[in-house]
Write a protein that holds these residues in place. Sequence first.
Motif, PDB file in Angstrom:
ATOM      1  N   GLN A  55      73.048  56.441-135.575  1.00 14.77           N
ATOM      2  CA  GLN A  55      72.264  55.897-136.676  1.00 14.77           C
ATOM      3  C   GLN A  55      73.153  55.162-137.667  1.00 14.77           C
ATOM      4  N   MET A  56      74.344  55.705-137.938  1.00 14.51           N
ATOM      5  CA  MET A  56      75.272  55.028-138.842  1.00 14.51           C
ATOM      6  C   MET A  56      75.682  53.672-138.281  1.00 14.51           C
ATOM      7  N   ILE A  57      75.922  53.604-136.990  1.00 17.45           N
ATOM      8  CA  ILE A  57      76.291  52.340-136.356  1.00 17.45           C
ATOM      9  C   ILE A  57      75.136  51.351-136.459  1.00 17.45           C
ATOM     10  N   GLY A  95      72.786  46.553-138.703  1.00 18.77           N
ATOM     11  CA  GLY A  95      71.462  46.052-139.042  1.00 18.77           C
ATOM     12  C   GLY A  95      70.470  46.138-137.908  1.00 18.77           C
ATOM     13  N   TYR A  96      70.713  47.009-136.935  1.00 21.45           N
ATOM     14  CA  TYR A  96      69.802  47.159-135.801  1.00 21.45           C
ATOM     15  C   TYR A  96      68.743  48.190-136.146  1.00 21.45           C
TER      16      TYR A  96
END
Length: 84
Positions: free
Chosen positions: A58-60, A65-66
Amino acid sequence: MLRRKPTRLELKLDDIEEFDGARKELESRRKREEVDMVGASDAECALGLSTDHKSREQMIHDRIGYKPQPKPNNRSSQFGNFEF
């Protein structure tokens, strides 16, 4: 296309001083950003080590911005909007 003779450029003392000032300013900005990034990356590393795989993913996603859209699990979504 027309060709012309090369233009001669002269480097003046004022130009050199302006360049040195701009370079020093840029280097000081980079140093400040590196200090800020080091502090932030330490906190992120601590979070990354203590959390599970989903939160890391989730952080990635947040960073790039995905925003994945959830897939519906009904039959109409699998076959489209066909009516029988």
